[in-house]
Design a protein around this motif. Structure first.
Motif, PDB file in Angstrom:
ATOM      1  N   THR A 156      39.949  51.281 -11.610  1.00 47.63           N
ATOM      2  CA  THR A 156      38.634  50.214 -12.919  1.00 47.63           C
ATOM      3  C   THR A 156      37.516  50.999 -12.262  1.00 47.63           C
ATOM      4  OG1 THR A 156      40.053  49.248 -13.315  1.00 47.63           O
ATOM      5  CG2 THR A 156      37.685  48.825 -13.297  1.00 47.63           C
ATOM      6  N   VAL A 157      36.325  51.811 -12.758  1.00 48.84           N
ATOM      7  CA  VAL A 157      35.141  52.753 -12.389  1.00 48.84           C
ATOM      8  C   VAL A 157      34.086  51.614 -14.131  1.00 48.84           C
ATOM      9  CG1 VAL A 157      34.002  53.812 -12.731  1.00 48.84           C
ATOM     10  CG2 VAL A 157      36.039  54.757 -11.902  1.00 48.84           C
ATOM     11  N   GLU A 158      33.107  51.343 -13.212  1.00 48.11           N
ATOM     12  CA  GLU A 158      32.265  50.277 -13.759  1.00 48.11           C
ATOM     13  C   GLU A 158      31.057  51.229 -13.210  1.00 48.11           C
ATOM     14  OE1 GLU A 158      31.479  46.110 -13.355  1.00 48.11           O
ATOM     15  OE2 GLU A 158      33.292  45.860 -13.940  1.00 48.11           O
ATOM     16  N   HIS A 159      30.767  51.338 -14.953  1.00 47.61           N
ATOM     17  CA  HIS A 159      29.745  52.246 -14.899  1.00 47.61           C
ATOM     18  C   HIS A 159      27.904  51.695 -15.865  1.00 47.61           C
ATOM     19  CE1 HIS A 159      27.063  56.410 -14.135  1.00 47.61           C
ATOM     20  NE2 HIS A 159      26.826  56.807 -14.946  1.00 47.61           N
ATOM     21  N   THR A 160      26.876  52.131 -15.129  1.00 52.07           N
ATOM     22  CA  THR A 160      25.829  52.100 -16.396  1.00 52.07           C
ATOM     23  C   THR A 160      25.145  53.485 -17.224  1.00 52.07           C
ATOM     24  OG1 THR A 160      25.231  49.753 -15.462  1.00 52.07           O
ATOM     25  CG2 THR A 160      23.493  50.242 -16.562  1.00 52.07           C
ATOM     26  N   TYR A 161      25.779  53.212 -18.277  1.00 53.51           N
ATOM     27  CA  TYR A 161      24.181  54.582 -19.022  1.00 53.51           C
ATOM     28  C   TYR A 161      23.358  53.780 -19.187  1.00 53.51           C
ATOM     29  CZ  TYR A 161      28.941  57.682 -18.886  1.00 53.51           C
ATOM     30  OH  TYR A 161      30.016  57.930 -18.714  1.00 53.51           O
ATOM     31  N   PRO A 162      21.872  55.224 -19.452  1.00 52.29           N
ATOM     32  CA  PRO A 162      20.713  54.487 -19.920  1.00 52.29           C
ATOM     33  C   PRO A 162      21.261  52.935 -21.264  1.00 52.29           C
ATOM     34  CG  PRO A 162      20.996  56.901 -19.968  1.00 52.29           C
ATOM     35  CD  PRO A 162      22.268  55.956 -19.764  1.00 52.29           C
ATOM     36  N   ASP A 163      21.894  53.617 -22.493  1.00 53.54           N
ATOM     37  CA  ASP A 163      21.923  52.053 -22.684  1.00 53.54           C
ATOM     38  C   ASP A 163      22.877  51.516 -23.345  1.00 53.54           C
ATOM     39  OD1 ASP A 163      23.170  54.027 -23.859  1.00 53.54           O
ATOM     40  OD2 ASP A 163      22.856  54.098 -26.356  1.00 53.54           O
ATOM     41  N   PHE A 164      24.087  51.380 -22.677  1.00 53.48           N
ATOM     42  CA  PHE A 164      25.567  50.835 -22.435  1.00 53.48           C
ATOM     43  C   PHE A 164      26.182  50.488 -20.961  1.00 53.48           C
ATOM     44  CE2 PHE A 164      27.542  54.384 -23.609  1.00 53.48           C
ATOM     45  CZ  PHE A 164      28.545  54.734 -22.962  1.00 53.48           C
ATOM     46  N   LYS A 165      26.490  49.718 -20.757  1.00 57.45           N
ATOM     47  CA  LYS A 165      27.801  49.548 -19.762  1.00 57.45           C
ATOM     48  C   LYS A 165      29.264  49.762 -20.164  1.00 57.45           C
ATOM     49  CE  LYS A 165      24.997  46.246 -17.458  1.00 57.45           C
ATOM     50  NZ  LYS A 165      24.830  44.482 -16.747  1.00 57.45           N
ATOM     51  N   VAL A 166      29.515  50.507 -19.336  1.00 58.76           N
ATOM     52  CA  VAL A 166      31.069  50.034 -19.718  1.00 58.76           C
ATOM     53  C   VAL A 166      32.142  50.529 -18.617  1.00 58.76           C
ATOM     54  CG1 VAL A 166      30.809  53.252 -18.533  1.00 58.76           C
ATOM     55  CG2 VAL A 166      32.994  52.538 -20.346  1.00 58.76           C
ATOM     56  N   THR A 167      33.245  49.588 -18.928  1.00 58.39           N
ATOM     57  CA  THR A 167      33.917  49.723 -17.927  1.00 58.39           C
ATOM     58  C   THR A 167      35.398  50.563 -18.362  1.00 58.39           C
ATOM     59  OG1 THR A 167      33.461  46.718 -17.357  1.00 58.39           O
ATOM     60  CG2 THR A 167      35.872  47.441 -16.452  1.00 58.39           C
ATOM     61  N   MET A 168      35.983  50.304 -16.889  1.00 56.28           N
ATOM     62  CA  MET A 168      36.470  52.245 -17.918  1.00 56.28           C
ATOM     63  C   MET A 168      37.702  52.108 -16.761  1.00 56.28           C
ATOM     64  SD  MET A 168      36.555  55.743 -18.358  1.00 56.28           S
ATOM     65  CE  MET A 168      36.194  56.487 -16.354  1.00 56.28           C
ATOM     66  N   HIS A 169      39.126  52.054 -17.393  1.00 55.71           N
ATOM     67  CA  HIS A 169      40.286  52.155 -16.406  1.00 55.71           C
ATOM     68  C   HIS A 169      41.707  52.905 -16.555  1.00 55.71           C
ATOM     69  CE1 HIS A 169      39.834  47.565 -16.660  1.00 55.71           C
ATOM     70  NE2 HIS A 169      39.090  47.048 -17.520  1.00 55.71           N
ATOM     71  N   GLY A 170      41.293  53.859 -16.060  1.00 53.54           N
ATOM     72  CA  GLY A 170      41.934  54.973 -16.122  1.00 53.54           C
ATOM     73  C   GLY A 170      43.767  54.889 -15.025  1.00 53.54           C
ATOM     74  N   PHE A 171      44.177  54.739 -16.352  1.00 57.39           N
ATOM     75  CA  PHE A 171      46.028  54.601 -15.826  1.00 57.39           C
ATOM     76  C   PHE A 171      46.349  56.496 -15.700  1.00 57.39           C
ATOM     77  CE2 PHE A 171      44.820  50.884 -18.424  1.00 57.39           C
ATOM     78  CZ  PHE A 171      45.608  50.050 -18.245  1.00 57.39           C
ATOM     79  N   LEU A 172      47.344  56.484 -14.553  1.00 59.72           N
ATOM     80  CA  LEU A 172      48.242  58.102 -13.961  1.00 59.72           C
ATOM     81  C   LEU A 172      49.420  57.710 -15.733  1.00 59.72           C
ATOM     82  CD1 LEU A 172      48.985  57.277 -10.851  1.00 59.72           C
ATOM     83  CD2 LEU A 172      47.207  58.833 -11.566  1.00 59.72           C
ATOM     84  N   CYS A 173      49.242  59.075 -16.197  1.00 61.33           N
ATOM     85  CA  CYS A 173      50.515  58.787 -17.383  1.00 61.33           C
ATOM     86  C   CYS A 173      50.942  60.261 -16.836  1.00 61.33           C
ATOM     87  CB  CYS A 173      50.025  58.800 -18.915  1.00 61.33           C
ATOM     88  SG  CYS A 173      48.936  57.776 -18.838  1.00 61.33           S
ATOM     89  N   GLU A 174      52.410  60.575 -17.642  1.00 64.36           N
ATOM     90  CA  GLU A 174      52.948  61.758 -16.959  1.00 64.36           C
ATOM     91  C   GLU A 174      53.287  62.326 -18.693  1.00 64.36           C
ATOM     92  OE1 GLU A 174      56.149  61.500 -14.661  1.00 64.36           O
ATOM     93  OE2 GLU A 174      54.680  60.911 -13.099  1.00 64.36           O
ATOM     94  N   VAL A 175      53.236  63.154 -18.766  1.00 67.96           N
ATOM     95  CA  VAL A 175      53.841  64.771 -20.659  1.00 67.96           C
ATOM     96  C   VAL A 175      54.575  65.432 -19.762  1.00 67.96           C
ATOM     97  CG1 VAL A 175      51.595  63.911 -22.046  1.00 67.96           C
ATOM     98  CG2 VAL A 175      52.108  66.300 -20.253  1.00 67.96           C
ATOM     99  N   ASP A 176      56.002  65.481 -21.076  1.00 69.41           N
ATOM    100  CA  ASP A 176      56.565  66.400 -20.840  1.00 69.41           C
ATOM    101  C   ASP A 176      56.358  68.095 -21.293  1.00 69.41           C
ATOM    102  OD1 ASP A 176      57.534  66.232 -22.727  1.00 69.41           O
ATOM    103  OD2 ASP A 176      59.404  64.527 -21.955  1.00 69.41           O
ATOM    104  N   SER A 177      55.408  67.918 -21.892  1.00 66.85           N
ATOM    105  CA  SER A 177      54.857  69.089 -22.433  1.00 66.85           C
ATOM    106  C   SER A 177      53.424  69.144 -22.459  1.00 66.85           C
ATOM    107  CB  SER A 177      55.642  68.990 -23.835  1.00 66.85           C
ATOM    108  OG  SER A 177      54.387  69.875 -24.680  1.00 66.85           O
ATOM    109  N   LYS A 178      52.184  70.752 -22.408  1.00 72.16           N
ATOM    110  CA  LYS A 178      51.124  70.803 -23.004  1.00 72.16           C
ATOM    111  C   LYS A 178      50.748  71.206 -24.074  1.00 72.16           C
ATOM    112  CE  LYS A 178      49.621  72.862 -18.809  1.00 72.16           C
ATOM    113  NZ  LYS A 178      49.242  74.140 -17.739  1.00 72.16           N
ATOM    114  N   ALA A 179      52.041  70.659 -24.652  1.00 72.75           N
ATOM    115  CA  ALA A 179      51.595  70.262 -26.581  1.00 72.75           C
ATOM    116  C   ALA A 179      50.497  69.521 -27.005  1.00 72.75           C
ATOM    117  CB  ALA A 179      52.946  70.384 -27.210  1.00 72.75           C
ATOM    118  N   LEU A 180      49.549  69.685 -26.969  1.00 75.39           N
ATOM    119  CA  LEU A 180      48.698  68.377 -27.836  1.00 75.39           C
ATOM    120  C   LEU A 180      47.866  68.580 -29.066  1.00 75.39           C
ATOM    121  CD1 LEU A 180      45.869  68.917 -26.763  1.00 75.39           C
ATOM    122  CD2 LEU A 180      46.806  67.642 -25.168  1.00 75.39           C
TER     123      LEU A 180
END
Length: 131
Positions: free
Chosen positions: A71-95
């Protein structure tokens, strides 16, 4: 200053990680920067539900969401963000890129080749230190 809570998917296909590039923005600090895909958590959602919804909306994928990575907390010039990064897996690069302008699949040691949004950099650094 506005605070937002977001989720991001650190999406692995084998030993490569999906990196997506934001479109041009009036905010120079995020314009055309790379990020881990995801978005805002809506009031009625869990973090996992939000990530599933955002990844389906943005990329038309349904990855296996494994665990909270950082989880990352970062302050940009006009807002604060709390970002929760989750590990994920896919079985194809198709998107399908529905909101981003490009994609890269990179090994963890290659991630610093890209120009990342500031809030994503701590995740990039942790991924690189673990490899």
């Amino acid at each position: 200053m506005k605070s937002i809570e977001v989720v991001a998917g650190i999406i692995f296909f084998k030993n490569q990680i999906l990196c997506v590039q934001r479109p041009e923005s009036k905010h120079q600090y995020i314009s055309k920067k790379f990020e881990f895909p995801g978005g805002k958590v809506e009031p009625e959602e869990t973090k996992i539900e939000a990530l599933q919804r955002e990844l389906l909306e943005e990329l038309n994928i349904i990855p296996a969401i494994k665990s909270l990575y950082l989880t990352v907390e970062h302050t940009y010039p006009d807002f604060k963000v709390t970002m929760h990064g989750f590990l994920c897996e896919v079985d194809s690069k198709a998107l399908s890129l529905r909101e981003h302008i490009s994609q890269e699949w990179l090994k963890p040691e290659e991630l610093n080749q890209l120009d990342w949004a500031a809030a994503d950099i701590p995740i990039v650094q942790k991924l690189q230190s673990n490899h």
